[in-house]
Design a protein around this motif. Structure first.
Motif, PDB file in Angstrom:
ATOM      1  N   PRO A 104      -4.692  -5.676  -7.700  1.00 40.38           N
ATOM      2  CA  PRO A 104      -3.767  -6.263  -8.052  1.00 40.38           C
ATOM      3  C   PRO A 104      -2.316  -4.902  -7.846  1.00 40.38           C
ATOM      4  O   PRO A 104      -1.015  -5.405  -7.536  1.00 40.38           O
ATOM      5  CB  PRO A 104      -3.354  -5.937  -9.986  1.00 40.38           C
ATOM      6  CG  PRO A 104      -5.016  -5.448  -9.720  1.00 40.38           C
ATOM      7  CD  PRO A 104      -5.343  -5.957  -9.472  1.00 40.38           C
ATOM      8  N   ARG A 105      -2.546  -3.656  -7.312  1.00 43.41           N
ATOM      9  CA  ARG A 105      -1.591  -3.208  -6.658  1.00 43.41           C
ATOM     10  C   ARG A 105      -1.883  -2.869  -5.500  1.00 43.41           C
ATOM     11  O   ARG A 105      -2.673  -2.573  -5.124  1.00 43.41           O
ATOM     12  CB  ARG A 105      -1.996  -2.179  -7.675  1.00 43.41           C
ATOM     13  CG  ARG A 105      -1.845  -1.730  -8.983  1.00 43.41           C
ATOM     14  CD  ARG A 105      -0.691  -2.008 -10.038  1.00 43.41           C
ATOM     15  NE  ARG A 105       0.507  -1.418  -9.107  1.00 43.41           N
ATOM     16  CZ  ARG A 105       1.638  -1.472  -9.310  1.00 43.41           C
ATOM     17  NH1 ARG A 105       2.504  -2.540 -11.012  1.00 43.41           N
ATOM     18  NH2 ARG A 105       2.879  -0.957  -9.793  1.00 43.41           N
ATOM     19  N   LEU A 106      -0.319  -2.775  -4.743  1.00 42.79           N
ATOM     20  CA  LEU A 106      -0.896  -2.595  -3.760  1.00 42.79           C
ATOM     21  C   LEU A 106      -0.464  -1.329  -2.992  1.00 42.79           C
ATOM     22  O   LEU A 106      -0.410  -0.638  -4.066  1.00 42.79           O
ATOM     23  CB  LEU A 106       0.832  -2.741  -3.316  1.00 42.79           C
ATOM     24  CG  LEU A 106       1.595  -4.657  -2.468  1.00 42.79           C
ATOM     25  CD1 LEU A 106       3.100  -4.121  -2.329  1.00 42.79           C
ATOM     26  CD2 LEU A 106       0.493  -4.343  -0.956  1.00 42.79           C
ATOM     27  N   THR A 107      -1.607  -1.008  -2.546  1.00 40.20           N
ATOM     28  CA  THR A 107      -1.829   0.119  -1.949  1.00 40.20           C
ATOM     29  C   THR A 107      -1.623   0.261  -0.642  1.00 40.20           C
ATOM     30  O   THR A 107      -1.074  -0.289   0.447  1.00 40.20           O
ATOM     31  CB  THR A 107      -3.918   0.430  -0.792  1.00 40.20           C
ATOM     32  OG1 THR A 107      -4.290  -0.242  -2.832  1.00 40.20           O
ATOM     33  CG2 THR A 107      -4.603   1.952  -0.869  1.00 40.20           C
ATOM     34  N   ARG A 108      -0.881   1.915  -0.302  1.00 37.70           N
ATOM     35  CA  ARG A 108      -0.304   2.145   0.724  1.00 37.70           C
ATOM     36  C   ARG A 108      -1.533   2.252   2.832  1.00 37.70           C
ATOM     37  O   ARG A 108      -2.572   2.328   2.587  1.00 37.70           O
ATOM     38  CB  ARG A 108      -0.089   3.743   1.320  1.00 37.70           C
ATOM     39  CG  ARG A 108       0.832   3.790  -0.007  1.00 37.70           C
ATOM     40  CD  ARG A 108       1.612   5.241  -0.207  1.00 37.70           C
ATOM     41  NE  ARG A 108       0.406   6.532  -0.466  1.00 37.70           N
ATOM     42  CZ  ARG A 108       0.959   7.623  -0.260  1.00 37.70           C
ATOM     43  NH1 ARG A 108       2.720   8.236   0.079  1.00 37.70           N
ATOM     44  NH2 ARG A 108      -0.145   8.591  -0.642  1.00 37.70           N
ATOM     45  N   GLY A 109      -0.296   1.531   3.350  1.00 36.46           N
ATOM     46  CA  GLY A 109      -1.282   1.180   4.861  1.00 36.46           C
ATOM     47  C   GLY A 109      -2.204  -0.201   4.907  1.00 36.46           C
ATOM     48  O   GLY A 109      -2.989   0.479   5.936  1.00 36.46           O
ATOM     49  N   VAL A 110      -2.247  -0.280   3.753  1.00 35.22           N
ATOM     50  CA  VAL A 110      -2.773  -1.851   3.804  1.00 35.22           C
ATOM     51  C   VAL A 110      -2.403  -2.867   5.518  1.00 35.22           C
ATOM     52  O   VAL A 110      -1.509  -2.677   5.053  1.00 35.22           O
ATOM     53  CB  VAL A 110      -3.420  -2.364   2.664  1.00 35.22           C
ATOM     54  CG1 VAL A 110      -1.723  -3.239   1.763  1.00 35.22           C
ATOM     55  CG2 VAL A 110      -4.037  -3.445   2.082  1.00 35.22           C
ATOM     56  N   GLU A 111      -3.581  -2.944   5.965  1.00 34.03           N
ATOM     57  CA  GLU A 111      -3.209  -4.116   6.797  1.00 34.03           C
ATOM     58  C   GLU A 111      -3.556  -5.186   6.643  1.00 34.03           C
ATOM     59  O   GLU A 111      -4.908  -5.893   6.556  1.00 34.03           O
ATOM     60  CB  GLU A 111      -3.018  -3.504   8.414  1.00 34.03           C
ATOM     61  CG  GLU A 111      -2.533  -2.308   8.366  1.00 34.03           C
ATOM     62  CD  GLU A 111      -2.344  -1.665  10.332  1.00 34.03           C
ATOM     63  OE1 GLU A 111      -2.448  -2.189  10.766  1.00 34.03           O
ATOM     64  OE2 GLU A 111      -3.013  -0.612   9.753  1.00 34.03           O
ATOM     65  N   ALA A 112      -2.784  -6.494   7.005  1.00 32.69           N
ATOM     66  CA  ALA A 112      -3.403  -7.758   6.811  1.00 32.69           C
ATOM     67  C   ALA A 112      -2.308  -8.824   7.518  1.00 32.69           C
ATOM     68  O   ALA A 112      -1.411  -8.328   7.569  1.00 32.69           O
ATOM     69  CB  ALA A 112      -3.171  -8.650   5.708  1.00 32.69           C
ATOM     70  N   ASN A 113      -3.327  -9.788   8.090  1.00 30.99           N
ATOM     71  CA  ASN A 113      -2.925 -10.315   9.334  1.00 30.99           C
ATOM     72  C   ASN A 113      -2.083 -11.745   8.742  1.00 30.99           C
ATOM     73  O   ASN A 113      -2.231 -12.563   7.583  1.00 30.99           O
ATOM     74  CB  ASN A 113      -3.164 -11.204  10.014  1.00 30.99           C
ATOM     75  CG  ASN A 113      -4.376 -10.199  11.320  1.00 30.99           C
ATOM     76  OD1 ASN A 113      -3.536  -9.726  11.873  1.00 30.99           O
ATOM     77  ND2 ASN A 113      -5.319 -10.333  11.637  1.00 30.99           N
ATOM     78  N   ALA A 114      -0.896 -12.162   8.568  1.00 23.74           N
ATOM     79  CA  ALA A 114       0.025 -12.389   8.236  1.00 23.74           C
ATOM     80  C   ALA A 114      -0.385 -14.020   8.302  1.00 23.74           C
ATOM     81  O   ALA A 114      -0.094 -15.430   7.048  1.00 23.74           O
ATOM     82  CB  ALA A 114       1.371 -12.960   8.870  1.00 23.74           C
ATOM     83  N   LEU A 115      -1.164 -14.251   9.374  1.00 25.93           N
ATOM     84  CA  LEU A 115      -1.673 -15.816   9.845  1.00 25.93           C
ATOM     85  C   LEU A 115      -3.188 -15.778   9.796  1.00 25.93           C
ATOM     86  O   LEU A 115      -3.731 -14.941  10.107  1.00 25.93           O
ATOM     87  CB  LEU A 115      -1.128 -16.613  11.037  1.00 25.93           C
ATOM     88  CG  LEU A 115       0.240 -16.762  11.214  1.00 25.93           C
ATOM     89  CD1 LEU A 115       0.925 -17.824  11.986  1.00 25.93           C
ATOM     90  CD2 LEU A 115       0.958 -17.425   9.895  1.00 25.93           C
ATOM     91  N   ASP A 116      -3.672 -16.850   9.182  1.00 20.82           N
ATOM     92  CA  ASP A 116      -5.220 -16.473   9.752  1.00 20.82           C
ATOM     93  C   ASP A 116      -5.634 -16.603  10.449  1.00 20.82           C
ATOM     94  O   ASP A 116      -5.180 -17.790  11.167  1.00 20.82           O
ATOM     95  CB  ASP A 116      -5.941 -18.111   8.362  1.00 20.82           C
ATOM     96  CG  ASP A 116      -7.047 -17.542   7.915  1.00 20.82           C
ATOM     97  OD1 ASP A 116      -7.793 -16.635   8.552  1.00 20.82           O
ATOM     98  OD2 ASP A 116      -7.891 -18.009   7.284  1.00 20.82           O
TER      99      ASP A 116
END
Length: 595
Positions: A104-116
């Motif tokens: 539930p908490r945003l972790t620094r440096g986390v990356e994720a593609n905007a589109l699946d």
């Protein structure tokens, strides 16, 4: 892709501002990754080989000497199927994917593609191999949700002869078309990238001629906004800015809604996230989320990312506008964005403007609002799209003389001034009819005449005049008492009260009253004005004012707001009752005489 050959070094950290050296070749607004935690940042100032970087994540623990990796790319958003129903943060990271990754908490440096990248979409071709295609031409469609047909367009910088077109299932990164130009083959996927600070191109900007119907009586009747127009909702804490924007998002006559929570409290965005999947779209009966994109950058998220969230939102909105849709963008609130600008400007040690805001505040606001508009989109079919921008402003203490409100006022064409005194009296929407305005009203005279009736504009002008006269008469009443007024003036006060309480007051949580069609608004105002005119004639004939104020039909006028949309014929009976009951008081058949 990260260019690891050119690695800068951090020499200064000041909150969200990081200064790095050895940044040869870096350009303004390039994206960088700061430290081995790979915090995402954007270059906002370049001096020699030094770059000032606005970091969109918490910088606690960073220190001089840490590496900075340049990407050589501007801050961009991914555009393609999968945007609708998504919930992003200010830099277009999907919050549901991040939640699955880190909790539930945003972790620094986390990356994720905007589109699946894995999801397969059914692509239906609309063009044909051998055709000459130009920027904006529609290659095919994807049924993104049950409401939205996503049109896959030729990117703005591509043209040539179509040599291949896919049909059937594909991911957003698969090649669905090939275009040959000057002997070179260009592969096109369903995914596009676009830099957020650059407006998407169009063929021609059109003047606004059609209102955005919102179902909110005070807006549609008195202060309408155009499809492709700009509006501002300034107001103090608790005056109903967020609820008003929620109402516009729910009911406005727009095919796509982009809602940007820019630095507002988390519980307000939670309301949106909880409500929108439950709410039914009035046109299709499907959940409202099936035509909505949410960008949530709440007050406990990084301050700097508030600025990015505004640009992310409007770029996504422009993309759907380019498909020929009417898009409504809600920015809640631009004051939080301006505060982020003020903080970064202060840390850059720039010369401050009024109240510490940067001197370029007005131009930044103008850049944002001027991206709204009704346009002829790119493409040979000359389709028309519209992007309406509605920004909430949260002036401290409700004082609209502060810089953000004043700069916004110079730009937008509609001003819905929320009034704390109305909110304290539980009059919602708390839009003050004496200080609000719309510069589009004259543009819509023909539209309302054709859709509703020629009396619409006349009734609007007369009702506004009555409300203004009420304000003048209230001054007299405060000084010398109500007994100093004539019967005709006291009737005017009663009519003004009816307009305020029976027409302008609207309960957003009532099943029927939450939305009023143009026809219903017209019929409701017609009842109030009919009573006013008939009572005026009766007073001239000697009828007693107290008797006119006590006739039973007045209760029916007050309750007309609860008449369902499919039962508007019930208002015919109220009209007949007004004429009949007023005529009974004078002993004359006014119905026959003035019908």
């Amino acid at each position: 892709m990260t260019n690891t050959e050119n690695v800068g070094r951090v020499i200064k950290v000041s909150g969200p501002l990081v200064v790095a050296e050895n940044m040869q070749g870096a350009k303004m607004y390039d994206v960088v990754r700061v430290s081995d935690k790979r915090l995402i940042g954007e270059i906002i100032e370049v001096r020699g080989d030094r770059a000032s970087i606005q970091v969109y994540e918490e910088t606690g623990g960073l220190g001089p000497g840490e590496p900075v990796y340049t990407t050589g790319m501007a801050l961009s958003v991914e555009l393609g199927p999968g945007l609708i129903e998504s919930i992003y943060d200010g830099i277009q990271r999907p919050l549901n994917v991040i939640y699955d990754q880190v909790g539930p908490r945003l972790t620094r440096g986390v990356e994720a593609n905007a589109l699946d990248r894995e999801k397969r979409w059914h692509f239906v071709p609309k063009a044909a191999v051998g055709e000459t295609v130009k920027p904006g031409d529609i290659l095919g469609t994807v049924q993104e949700t049950s409401i939205v047909e996503h049109k896959i367009m030729v990117p703005p910088n591509v043209s040539g002869t179509l040599t291949f077109l896919h049909e059937g299932e594909a991911t957003v990164t698969d090649t669905i078309a090939k275009v040959e130009h000057d002997g070179r083959t260009i592969e096109i996927s369903m995914r596009q990238e676009w830099p957020v600070r650059r407006g998407r191109p169009y063929t021609e900007k059109l003047s606004p001629t059609e209102p955005l119907i919102t179902g909110q009586r005070v807006i549609d009747m008195f202060f309408p906004v155009a499809k492709g127009g700009t509006a501002s909702i300034p107001g103090p804490f608790g005056s109903g800015k967020t609820v008003t924007q929620h109402q516009l998002a729910k009911w406005a006559d727009a095919e796509i809604v982009v809602y940007v929570g820019c630095g507002e409290r988390g519980n307000e965005m939670t309301d949106v996230l909880n409500e929108f999947p439950e709410l039914k779209d009035p046109k299709s009966g499907e959940p409202l989320m099936k035509r909505t994109v949410l960008i949530a950058n709440t007050s406990d998220m990084p301050v700097a990312a508030r600025e990015a969230s505004i640009y992310t939102g409007i770029t996504i909105a422009e993309y759907f506008r380019d498909m020929g849709y009417s898009v409504a963008l809600m920015a809640d609130s631009t004051s939080r964005w301006a505060e982020a600008l003020r903080e970064i400007s202060g840390r850059l040690e720039e010369m401050p403007g009024e109240e510490g805001y940067p001197a370029y505040l007005g131009s930044r606001l103008a850049e944002f609002y001027e991206r709204a508009g009704r346009v002829v989109c790119l493409g040979q079919d000359k389709r028309v799209g519209a992007l309406t921008a509605v920004g909430a402003v949260s002036p401290p203490g409700g004082d609209i003389s502060e810089p953000v409100s004043q700069n916004t006022l110079r730009i937008v064409k509609v001003f819905w001034a929320l009034d704390s005194s109305l909110a304290y009296r539980r009059h919602f929407p708390a839009i003050n009819w004496l200080t609000s305005y719309s510069l589009y009203t004259d543009n819509f005279t023909e539209y309302f005449k054709e859709k509703v009736g020629s009396e619409w504009s006349e009734m609007r002008v007369e009702a506004m005049k009555i409300l203004q006269q009420e304000a003048e008469l209230e001054e007299i009443v405060r000084l010398v008492g109500i007994d100093a007024l004539s019967d005709a003036e006291r009737l005017l006060l009663e009519t003004a009260r009816s307009i305020r309480e029976d027409f302008l007051h609207q309960n957003s949580f009532h099943e029927v009253d939450t939305y009023a069609s143009l026809e219903k608004q017209f019929r409701m105002m017609k009842l109030i004005m009919l009573y006013h005119h008939e009572a005026q004639k009766a007073i001239e004939r000697g009828a007693a004012l107290h008797a006119l104020l006590e006739i039973p039909v007045r209760e029916q006028i007050a309750r007309a707001r609860y008449i369902a949309e499919d039962d508007l014929s019930a208002m015919d009976k109220i009209e007949a009752a007004i004429r009949e009951q007023v005529a009974d008081l004078t002993g004359n058949d006014l119905d026959a005489q003035y019908a």
